[in-house]
Write an enzyme that holds these catalytic residues in place. Sequence first.
Site, PDB file in Angstrom:
ATOM      1  N   THR A  32     -35.691  89.313  78.940  1.00 11.30           N
ATOM      2  CA  THR A  32     -37.115  88.961  78.895  1.00 11.30           C
ATOM      3  C   THR A  32     -38.044  90.111  79.283  1.00 11.30           C
ATOM      4  OG1 THR A  32     -37.067  88.142  81.162  1.00 11.30           O
ATOM      5  CG2 THR A  32     -36.633  86.535  79.421  1.00 11.30           C
ATOM      6  N   ASN A  88     -26.084  83.533  74.989  1.00 15.12           N
ATOM      7  CA  ASN A  88     -25.776  83.313  76.412  1.00 15.12           C
ATOM      8  C   ASN A  88     -26.940  82.758  77.226  1.00 15.12           C
ATOM      9  OD1 ASN A  88     -24.320  83.915  79.054  1.00 15.12           O
ATOM     10  ND2 ASN A  88     -26.113  85.235  79.259  1.00 15.12           N
ATOM     11  N   SER A 140     -21.513  74.925  79.236  1.00 15.46           N
ATOM     12  CA  SER A 140     -21.385  74.615  80.663  1.00 15.46           C
ATOM     13  C   SER A 140     -20.406  73.454  80.813  1.00 15.46           C
ATOM     14  CB  SER A 140     -22.740  74.208  81.240  1.00 15.46           C
ATOM     15  OG  SER A 140     -22.565  73.564  82.488  1.00 15.46           O
ATOM     16  N   TYR A 153     -30.681  69.982  80.743  1.00 16.30           N
ATOM     17  CA  TYR A 153     -29.630  71.013  80.719  1.00 16.30           C
ATOM     18  C   TYR A 153     -28.345  70.416  80.129  1.00 16.30           C
ATOM     19  CZ  TYR A 153     -26.650  74.782  82.640  1.00 16.30           C
ATOM     20  OH  TYR A 153     -25.779  75.831  82.814  1.00 16.30           O
TER      21      TYR A 153
HETATM   22  N1  LIG Z   1     -23.253  80.720  86.598  1.00  9.30           N
HETATM   23  C1  LIG Z   1     -22.581  79.625  86.328  1.00  9.30           C
HETATM   24  O1  LIG Z   1     -21.743  79.161  87.121  1.00  9.30           O
HETATM   25  C2  LIG Z   1     -22.808  78.889  85.034  1.00  9.30           C
HETATM   26  C3  LIG Z   1     -22.274  77.598  84.921  1.00  9.30           C
HETATM   27  C4  LIG Z   1     -22.431  76.920  83.741  1.00  9.30           C
HETATM   28  C5  LIG Z   1     -23.094  77.510  82.663  1.00  9.30           C
HETATM   29  N2  LIG Z   1     -23.615  78.755  82.807  1.00  9.30           N
HETATM   30  C6  LIG Z   1     -24.319  79.307  81.645  1.00  9.30           C
HETATM   31  O2  LIG Z   1     -23.991  80.679  81.480  1.00  9.30           O
HETATM   32  C7  LIG Z   1     -25.112  81.367  80.913  1.00  9.30           C
HETATM   33  C8  LIG Z   1     -25.464  82.560  81.798  1.00  9.30           C
HETATM   34  O3  LIG Z   1     -25.762  82.076  83.090  1.00  9.30           O
HETATM   35  P1  LIG Z   1     -25.917  83.019  84.365  1.00  9.30           P
HETATM   36  O4  LIG Z   1     -25.369  82.240  85.505  1.00  9.30           O
HETATM   37  O5  LIG Z   1     -25.400  84.380  84.072  1.00  9.30           O
HETATM   38  O6  LIG Z   1     -27.506  83.018  84.470  1.00  9.30           O
HETATM   39  P2  LIG Z   1     -28.548  84.114  85.041  1.00  9.30           P
HETATM   40  O7  LIG Z   1     -27.869  84.957  86.087  1.00  9.30           O
HETATM   41  O8  LIG Z   1     -29.753  83.339  85.418  1.00  9.30           O
HETATM   42  O9  LIG Z   1     -28.857  85.041  83.774  1.00  9.30           O
HETATM   43  C9  LIG Z   1     -29.545  84.507  82.671  1.00  9.30           C
HETATM   44  C10 LIG Z   1     -29.671  85.577  81.614  1.00  9.30           C
HETATM   45  O10 LIG Z   1     -30.378  85.010  80.496  1.00  9.30           O
HETATM   46  C11 LIG Z   1     -31.523  85.812  80.221  1.00  9.30           C
HETATM   47  N3  LIG Z   1     -32.616  84.979  79.732  1.00  9.30           N
HETATM   48  C12 LIG Z   1     -33.094  83.831  80.294  1.00  9.30           C
HETATM   49  N4  LIG Z   1     -34.091  83.337  79.542  1.00  9.30           N
HETATM   50  C13 LIG Z   1     -34.246  84.188  78.497  1.00  9.30           C
HETATM   51  C14 LIG Z   1     -35.086  84.232  77.362  1.00  9.30           C
HETATM   52  N5  LIG Z   1     -35.998  83.276  77.132  1.00  9.30           N
HETATM   53  N6  LIG Z   1     -34.961  85.256  76.487  1.00  9.30           N
HETATM   54  C15 LIG Z   1     -34.019  86.241  76.689  1.00  9.30           C
HETATM   55  N7  LIG Z   1     -33.193  86.253  77.733  1.00  9.30           N
HETATM   56  C16 LIG Z   1     -33.295  85.245  78.622  1.00  9.30           C
HETATM   57  C17 LIG Z   1     -31.879  86.468  81.531  1.00  9.30           C
HETATM   58  O11 LIG Z   1     -32.677  87.601  81.265  1.00  9.30           O
HETATM   59  P3  LIG Z   1     -33.799  88.167  82.332  1.00  9.30           P
HETATM   60  O12 LIG Z   1     -33.052  89.080  83.244  1.00  9.30           O
HETATM   61  O13 LIG Z   1     -34.728  88.887  81.463  1.00  9.30           O
HETATM   62  O14 LIG Z   1     -34.376  86.987  83.031  1.00  9.30           O
HETATM   63  C18 LIG Z   1     -30.473  86.779  82.061  1.00  9.30           C
HETATM   64  O15 LIG Z   1     -29.949  87.923  81.449  1.00  9.30           O
HETATM   65  C19 LIG Z   1     -26.233  80.331  80.812  1.00  9.30           C
HETATM   66  O16 LIG Z   1     -26.262  79.804  79.516  1.00  9.30           O
HETATM   67  C20 LIG Z   1     -25.820  79.253  81.804  1.00  9.30           C
HETATM   68  O17 LIG Z   1     -26.343  77.992  81.484  1.00  9.30           O
HETATM   69  C21 LIG Z   1     -23.498  79.444  83.970  1.00  9.30           C
END
Ligand SMILES: NC(=O)c1ccc[n+]([C@@H]2O[C@H](COP(=O)([O-])OP(=O)(O)OC[C@H]3O[C@@H](n4cnc5c(N)ncnc54)[C@H](OP(=O)(O)O)[C@@H]3O)[C@@H](O)[C@H]2O)c1
Length: 252
Positions: A32, A88, A140, A153
Amino acid sequence: MVALIVGGSRGIGAGIVDAFARAGATTLFTHTGQPHYAEQVQKMLDQLRADGCQVEAAVADACEPETTKAVVEQATRDFGRLDVLVANVGQNLVRPAEATSTQSWQQMIDVNLSSAFYAVRAVLPTMLHAGGGRILFVGSSTVYDGGGGAIDYAAAKAGLVGMMRYLARNYARHGIRTNVIHPAVIETDLLRERYADAAKKQLLIDQVPIGRLGQPADVAGLAVFLASSWGGFICGQEILVDGGRTFYRSGP
Ligand SMILES: NC(=O)c1ccc[n+]([C@@H]2O[C@H](COP(=O)([O-])OP(=O)(O)OC[C@H]3O[C@@H](n4cnc5c(N)ncnc54)[C@H](OP(=O)(O)O)[C@@H]3O)[C@@H](O)[C@H]2O)c1
């Protein structure tokens, strides 16, 4: 191989970028462009390039269909192909269903589901023209256990599974393999915000049969495998990366 990771600046996305780039793929990721993450993104680019990787970043809001299309078209022009899409992007706002406003619902569906559709729609012409490609959605474990703490979600992530099934059924014959990776308990900003309290975090760890939280690299290895020829016969699948928690949660 040219890979596009939509949402690759932090957490799981950054792990996937790292893994693709180090596996030799020309790797482009979007984010972003928030100023407080700019330094982190630059560091990531500098380190990977110093290690001989070919990696690029683009600021693009994944919820903007025209911006997504422009990034894909530019990448296809610059690199001559686009083999892999990893959708992602995700965001979660924990609150009860009855306290979820219409506006907030629409915003979460946009971030967690529509963003993936916009990316898929943008890459399909290139992949069809090339005779194939690989699409990976990051879902997820909520699709199995209703966890995550938000109705939008949960609904959006289930929507990704529906899209995956549609794509597997209709596009595998064009050489496009689509799969979903369902992470859970991966230590990223998303999880740290929800489990800021150390005791709560320990309770979470105690539920994981493997005995630890996951790291972005745990998810990234699977993404690279699925995109490689090693995963060449895997299509239309959902794979959990959760340390066993979803189905084999520890405790009574
Ligand atoms: N962590 C977990 O345990 C977990 C569990 C279940 C599912 N997930 C899924 O895994 C994926 C990644 O999660 P995460 O834990 O790594 O999340 P995170 O640390 O919050 O990272 C989210 C990423 O998505 C990008 N992003 C968010 N909104 C955006 C937009 N509108 N346009 C472009 N980029 C955008 C962010 O970019 P910026 O840096 O620019 O904000 C960041 O790179 C997600 O789909 C999440 O739902 C994660």
